[in-house]
Design a protein around this motif. Structure first.
Motif, PDB file in Angstrom:
ATOM      1  N   UNK A 194     -68.002  63.025  26.045  1.00 29.97           N
ATOM      2  CA  UNK A 194     -69.036  62.809  24.669  1.00 29.97           C
ATOM      3  C   UNK A 194     -68.488  61.696  24.179  1.00 29.97           C
ATOM      4  N   UNK A 195     -69.150  61.178  23.301  1.00 25.35           N
ATOM      5  CA  UNK A 195     -68.964  59.892  22.347  1.00 25.35           C
ATOM      6  C   UNK A 195     -67.728  60.037  21.680  1.00 25.35           C
ATOM      7  N   UNK A 196     -67.013  61.258  21.727  1.00 21.25           N
ATOM      8  CA  UNK A 196     -65.746  61.314  20.674  1.00 21.25           C
ATOM      9  C   UNK A 196     -64.534  61.314  21.499  1.00 21.25           C
ATOM     10  N   UNK A 197     -64.969  61.219  23.013  1.00 23.31           N
ATOM     11  CA  UNK A 197     -64.008  61.313  24.004  1.00 23.31           C
ATOM     12  C   UNK A 197     -63.052  62.551  24.648  1.00 23.31           C
ATOM     13  N   UNK A 198     -64.377  63.584  24.234  1.00 24.92           N
ATOM     14  CA  UNK A 198     -63.819  64.971  24.618  1.00 24.92           C
ATOM     15  C   UNK A 198     -64.468  65.215  26.197  1.00 24.92           C
ATOM     16  N   UNK A 199     -63.835  65.696  26.764  1.00 30.11           N
ATOM     17  CA  UNK A 199     -63.963  65.925  28.434  1.00 30.11           C
ATOM     18  C   UNK A 199     -65.130  67.271  28.536  1.00 30.11           C
ATOM     19  N   UNK A 200     -66.341  67.065  28.706  1.00 32.87           N
ATOM     20  CA  UNK A 200     -67.398  68.060  28.528  1.00 32.87           C
ATOM     21  C   UNK A 200     -67.774  68.727  29.897  1.00 32.87           C
ATOM     22  N   UNK A 201     -67.449  67.849  31.150  1.00 38.16           N
ATOM     23  CA  UNK A 201     -67.660  68.187  32.467  1.00 38.16           C
ATOM     24  C   UNK A 201     -66.804  67.394  33.341  1.00 38.16           C
ATOM     25  N   UNK A 202     -66.201  68.328  34.406  1.00 39.61           N
ATOM     26  CA  UNK A 202     -65.521  67.734  35.373  1.00 39.61           C
ATOM     27  C   UNK A 202     -66.016  68.442  36.907  1.00 39.61           C
ATOM     28  N   UNK A 203     -66.225  67.451  37.913  1.00 36.83           N
ATOM     29  CA  UNK A 203     -66.470  67.866  39.171  1.00 36.83           C
ATOM     30  C   UNK A 203     -65.802  67.336  40.237  1.00 36.83           C
ATOM     31  N   UNK A 204     -65.002  68.091  40.936  1.00 42.70           N
ATOM     32  CA  UNK A 204     -64.710  67.611  42.415  1.00 42.70           C
ATOM     33  C   UNK A 204     -65.441  67.402  43.438  1.00 42.70           C
ATOM     34  N   UNK A 205     -65.232  66.355  44.197  1.00 43.09           N
ATOM     35  CA  UNK A 205     -66.068  66.142  45.372  1.00 43.09           C
ATOM     36  C   UNK A 205     -65.438  65.528  46.612  1.00 43.09           C
ATOM     37  N   UNK A 206     -66.114  65.903  47.532  1.00 42.00           N
ATOM     38  CA  UNK A 206     -65.526  65.495  48.839  1.00 42.00           C
ATOM     39  C   UNK A 206     -66.396  64.179  49.469  1.00 42.00           C
ATOM     40  N   UNK A 207     -65.670  62.954  49.376  1.00 42.65           N
ATOM     41  CA  UNK A 207     -66.523  61.815  49.825  1.00 42.65           C
ATOM     42  C   UNK A 207     -66.378  61.351  51.252  1.00 42.65           C
ATOM     43  N   UNK A 208     -67.421  61.194  51.762  1.00 38.62           N
ATOM     44  CA  UNK A 208     -67.589  60.820  53.127  1.00 38.62           C
ATOM     45  C   UNK A 208     -67.649  59.356  53.488  1.00 38.62           C
ATOM     46  N   UNK A 209     -67.089  58.861  54.425  1.00 46.72           N
ATOM     47  CA  UNK A 209     -67.366  57.418  54.926  1.00 46.72           C
ATOM     48  C   UNK A 209     -68.762  57.217  55.080  1.00 46.72           C
ATOM     49  N   UNK A 210     -69.268  56.111  54.201  1.00 51.92           N
ATOM     50  CA  UNK A 210     -70.690  55.696  54.518  1.00 51.92           C
ATOM     51  C   UNK A 210     -71.376  56.191  53.037  1.00 51.92           C
ATOM     52  N   UNK A 211     -72.705  56.255  53.155  1.00 51.82           N
ATOM     53  CA  UNK A 211     -73.377  56.772  51.969  1.00 51.82           C
ATOM     54  C   UNK A 211     -73.296  58.089  51.376  1.00 51.82           C
ATOM     55  N   UNK A 212     -72.977  58.350  50.343  1.00 48.11           N
ATOM     56  CA  UNK A 212     -72.771  59.619  49.565  1.00 48.11           C
ATOM     57  C   UNK A 212     -73.724  59.731  48.461  1.00 48.11           C
ATOM     58  N   UNK A 213     -74.203  60.909  48.202  1.00 46.90           N
ATOM     59  CA  UNK A 213     -74.961  61.538  47.240  1.00 46.90           C
ATOM     60  C   UNK A 213     -74.705  62.593  46.742  1.00 46.90           C
TER      61      UNK A 213
END
Length: 76
Positions: free
Chosen positions: A24-43
């Motif tokens: 948020x604008x105060x710098x507080x972490x409000x969401x975190x999500x880990x992802x697996x990235x593939x070579x090429x286009x990711x969505x």
């Protein structure tokens, strides 16, 4: 502006792990999500339905230190 979901797309030169962090604008972490990235286009669809209306900053960082930053505006 976003409501419940935002779609993030990018191209990566390698497969690796990554992480989205939304603050948020105060710098507080409000969401975190880990992802697996593939070579090429990711969505990825990030669910923001639990966040209140307002302005947020979204950071992205991969295991190899690829980074991104953008502003996210949520309107109900």
């Amino acid at each position: 502006p976003a409501q419940d979901l935002i779609n993030v797309q990018f191209v990566s030169e390698r497969s690796e792990s990554g992480q989205f962090r939304i603050l948020d604008m105060s710098g507080k972490l409000v969401k975190q999500e880990n992802v697996n990235i593939q070579n090429g286009m990711n969505r990825f669809d990030l669910d923001l339905s639990q966040l209140s209306e307002g302005i947020y900053i979204m950071f992205f960082e991969s295991a190899s230190a690829q980074r991104g930053l953008t502003k996210v505006v949520i309107q109900e």
